[in-house]
Design an enzyme around this catalytic site. Structure first.
Site, PDB file in Angstrom:
ATOM      1  N   SER A 183       0.868  -1.191   0.000  1.00 36.79           N
ATOM      2  CA  SER A 183       0.000   0.000   0.000  1.00 36.79           C
ATOM      3  C   SER A 183       0.893   1.226   0.000  1.00 36.79           C
ATOM      4  CB  SER A 183      -0.857   0.006   1.268  1.00 36.79           C
ATOM      5  OG  SER A 183      -1.510   1.256   1.425  1.00 36.79           O
ATOM      6  N   TYR A 198      -2.361  -0.428  10.359  1.00 28.90           N
ATOM      7  CA  TYR A 198      -2.307  -0.795   8.934  1.00 28.90           C
ATOM      8  C   TYR A 198      -0.984  -0.342   8.320  1.00 28.90           C
ATOM      9  CZ  TYR A 198      -3.919  -0.942   4.024  1.00 28.90           C
ATOM     10  OH  TYR A 198      -4.066  -1.200   2.670  1.00 28.90           O
TER      11      TYR A 198
HETATM   12  N1  LIG Z   1      -8.528  -0.301  -1.755  1.00 25.21           N
HETATM   13  C1  LIG Z   1      -7.467   0.443  -1.551  1.00 25.21           C
HETATM   14  O1  LIG Z   1      -7.508   1.672  -1.692  1.00 25.21           O
HETATM   15  C2  LIG Z   1      -6.159  -0.193  -1.152  1.00 25.21           C
HETATM   16  C3  LIG Z   1      -5.041   0.644  -1.110  1.00 25.21           C
HETATM   17  C4  LIG Z   1      -3.821   0.102  -0.786  1.00 25.21           C
HETATM   18  C5  LIG Z   1      -3.706  -1.239  -0.530  1.00 25.21           C
HETATM   19  N2  LIG Z   1      -4.799  -2.032  -0.564  1.00 25.21           N
HETATM   20  C6  LIG Z   1      -4.607  -3.458  -0.287  1.00 25.21           C
HETATM   21  O2  LIG Z   1      -5.113  -4.197  -1.372  1.00 25.21           O
HETATM   22  C7  LIG Z   1      -5.577  -5.473  -0.894  1.00 25.21           C
HETATM   23  C8  LIG Z   1      -7.006  -5.678  -1.351  1.00 25.21           C
HETATM   24  O3  LIG Z   1      -7.782  -4.616  -0.850  1.00 25.21           O
HETATM   25  P1  LIG Z   1      -9.288  -4.312  -1.291  1.00 25.21           P
HETATM   26  O4  LIG Z   1      -9.423  -2.847  -1.290  1.00 25.21           O
HETATM   27  O5  LIG Z   1      -9.651  -5.108  -2.468  1.00 25.21           O
HETATM   28  O6  LIG Z   1     -10.017  -4.858   0.022  1.00 25.21           O
HETATM   29  P2  LIG Z   1     -11.473  -5.466   0.257  1.00 25.21           P
HETATM   30  O7  LIG Z   1     -11.760  -5.264   1.697  1.00 25.21           O
HETATM   31  O8  LIG Z   1     -12.439  -4.928  -0.728  1.00 25.21           O
HETATM   32  O9  LIG Z   1     -11.240  -7.021  -0.041  1.00 25.21           O
HETATM   33  C9  LIG Z   1     -10.374  -7.751   0.769  1.00 25.21           C
HETATM   34  C10 LIG Z   1     -10.716  -9.223   0.669  1.00 25.21           C
HETATM   35  O10 LIG Z   1      -9.839  -9.909   1.567  1.00 25.21           O
HETATM   36  C11 LIG Z   1     -10.605 -10.858   2.267  1.00 25.21           C
HETATM   37  N3  LIG Z   1      -9.997 -11.173   3.566  1.00 25.21           N
HETATM   38  C12 LIG Z   1      -9.953 -10.410   4.674  1.00 25.21           C
HETATM   39  N4  LIG Z   1      -9.368 -11.086   5.680  1.00 25.21           N
HETATM   40  C13 LIG Z   1      -9.033 -12.309   5.183  1.00 25.21           C
HETATM   41  C14 LIG Z   1      -8.417 -13.449   5.719  1.00 25.21           C
HETATM   42  N5  LIG Z   1      -8.031 -13.507   7.002  1.00 25.21           N
HETATM   43  N6  LIG Z   1      -8.229 -14.519   4.919  1.00 25.21           N
HETATM   44  C15 LIG Z   1      -8.634 -14.487   3.633  1.00 25.21           C
HETATM   45  N7  LIG Z   1      -9.243 -13.440   3.062  1.00 25.21           N
HETATM   46  C16 LIG Z   1      -9.433 -12.366   3.832  1.00 25.21           C
HETATM   47  C17 LIG Z   1     -11.991 -10.244   2.431  1.00 25.21           C
HETATM   48  O11 LIG Z   1     -12.981 -11.221   2.698  1.00 25.21           O
HETATM   49  C18 LIG Z   1     -12.153  -9.539   1.087  1.00 25.21           C
HETATM   50  O12 LIG Z   1     -12.757 -10.383   0.132  1.00 25.21           O
HETATM   51  C19 LIG Z   1      -5.387  -5.443   0.616  1.00 25.21           C
HETATM   52  O13 LIG Z   1      -4.165  -6.070   0.945  1.00 25.21           O
HETATM   53  C20 LIG Z   1      -5.336  -3.965   0.928  1.00 25.21           C
HETATM   54  O14 LIG Z   1      -4.631  -3.708   2.115  1.00 25.21           O
HETATM   55  C21 LIG Z   1      -6.034  -1.548  -0.852  1.00 25.21           C
END
Ligand SMILES: NC(=O)c1ccc[n+]([C@@H]2O[C@H](COP(=O)([O-])OP(=O)(O)OC[C@H]3O[C@@H](n4cnc5c(N)ncnc54)[C@H](O)[C@@H]3O)[C@@H](O)[C@H]2O)c1
Length: 258
Positions: free
Chosen positions: A142, A154
């Site tokens: 991230s 985080y």
């Molecule tokens: N959306 C953003 O702006 C953003 C920015 C930077 C980084 N990220 C990173 O990108 C990745 C995906 O994020 P997103 O925005 O799609 O999130 P999201 O919350 O929409 O989806 C995350 C998914 O991970 C699953 N999950 C959570 N805990 C889990 C576990 N213990 N075991 C298995 N699955 C699990 C959830 O059920 C969900 O389907 C994450 O690592 C997040 O930190 C997201």
């Protein structure tokens, strides 16, 4: 000529039920891979149902909590029982806690670390034995892992993930296994739907491209890192953030002097 096609390759994606993980699972399937999409839900999530059948690759769904070592061992045993090797792993599953520095509990920190850091470590430990030369691991960091950011648990977890990624790139490189990290900025997903409007506005103001990102824009970089086109890229960190982390805070100065 090397291409973005992943025909004949098996790739595991964690946290694939929604958001970036679902987009990655879909794009990798369309690129010809056999995708093992995993998430917490017991049965295939609605977002993934429409991927099947794909004219290109194949998607199968397995339940997996990434923080559960037994679950990872069962997944690895199942993949082995199918006679498959693993050519790719996307450690995408992640959670956030938005408490601020003085309010964050050790429990918050531990919960976020369990998923974002230990989950990725377990994934690498469990699946690297099934990988051969040419395999590729992508960890999803991230911008919070590149700068200071307001949710402290985080932020700390994503900085820790960078350390894990770099050690893995060093340790697995001699086996021909590449390990890289993508650092998304503000991407429109269910995770960010719950964020305050002020967070979106302030982030866009800090982003040279002047907008938030889409899940497909992250998935495209993940596909590149899994494909043979990136065969000499390992230990790299690629921000997918519209330039947010690139200016070290200078954008507000630049904007003020326009
Ligand atoms: N959306 C953003 O702006 C953003 C920015 C930077 C980084 N990220 C990173 O990108 C990745 C995906 O994020 P997103 O925005 O799609 O999130 P999201 O919350 O929409 O989806 C995350 C998914 O991970 C699953 N999950 C959570 N805990 C889990 C576990 N213990 N075991 C298995 N699955 C699990 C959830 O059920 C969900 O389907 C994450 O690592 C997040 O930190 C997201």
């Amino acid at each position: 000529m090397p291409s973005l096609r992943l025909d004949g390759r098996t790739v595991v994606v964690t946290g694939a039920a929604q958001g970036q993980g679902a987009a990655e699972a879909r794009m990798l399937t369309e690129a010809g891979a056999r995708v093992i999409a995993t998430d917490l839900a017991a049965s295939i999530p609605a977002e993934l149902e429409s991927v099947i059948p794909s004219p290109d690759g194949v998607l199968v769904y397995r339940q997996l909590d990434v923080s559960d070592a037994t679950g990872w061992a069962e997944l690895a045993a199942w993949i082995r029982s199918q006679g498959w090797q693993v050519d790719g792993l996307v450690n995408n599953a992640g959670i956030t806690r938005r408490s601020r520095l003085l309010d964050t509990s050790v429990a918050d920190l531990q919960k976020v670390y369990e998923v974002n850091v230990a989950g990725s470590l377990l994934g690498i430990q469990s699946l690297a034995p099934l990988m051969g030369s040419g395999a590729s691991i992508v960890n999803v960091g991230s911008v919070a892992g590149l700068t200071a950011h307001y949710p402290v648990a985080y932020t700390a977890s994503k900085w820790a993930l960078r350390g894990l990624s770099q050690v893995a790139a060093m340790e697995l490189g001699p086996r021909g296994i590449r390990v890289n990290t993508v650092h998304p900025g503000f991407i429109e997903t269910p995770m960010t739907q719950g964020a305050k409007p002020e967070f979106r506005q302030a982030t866009v103001a800090e982003t040279p491209l002047g907008r938030t990102g889409s899940v497909g824009e992250v998935a495209g970089v993940v596909l590149f890192l899994l494909s043979p086109l990136s065969s000499f890229v390992t230990g790299a960190e690629i921000p997918v953030d519209g330039g947010q982390a690139s200016h070290g805070g200078a954008k507000s100065v630049s904007d003020a002097l326009r």
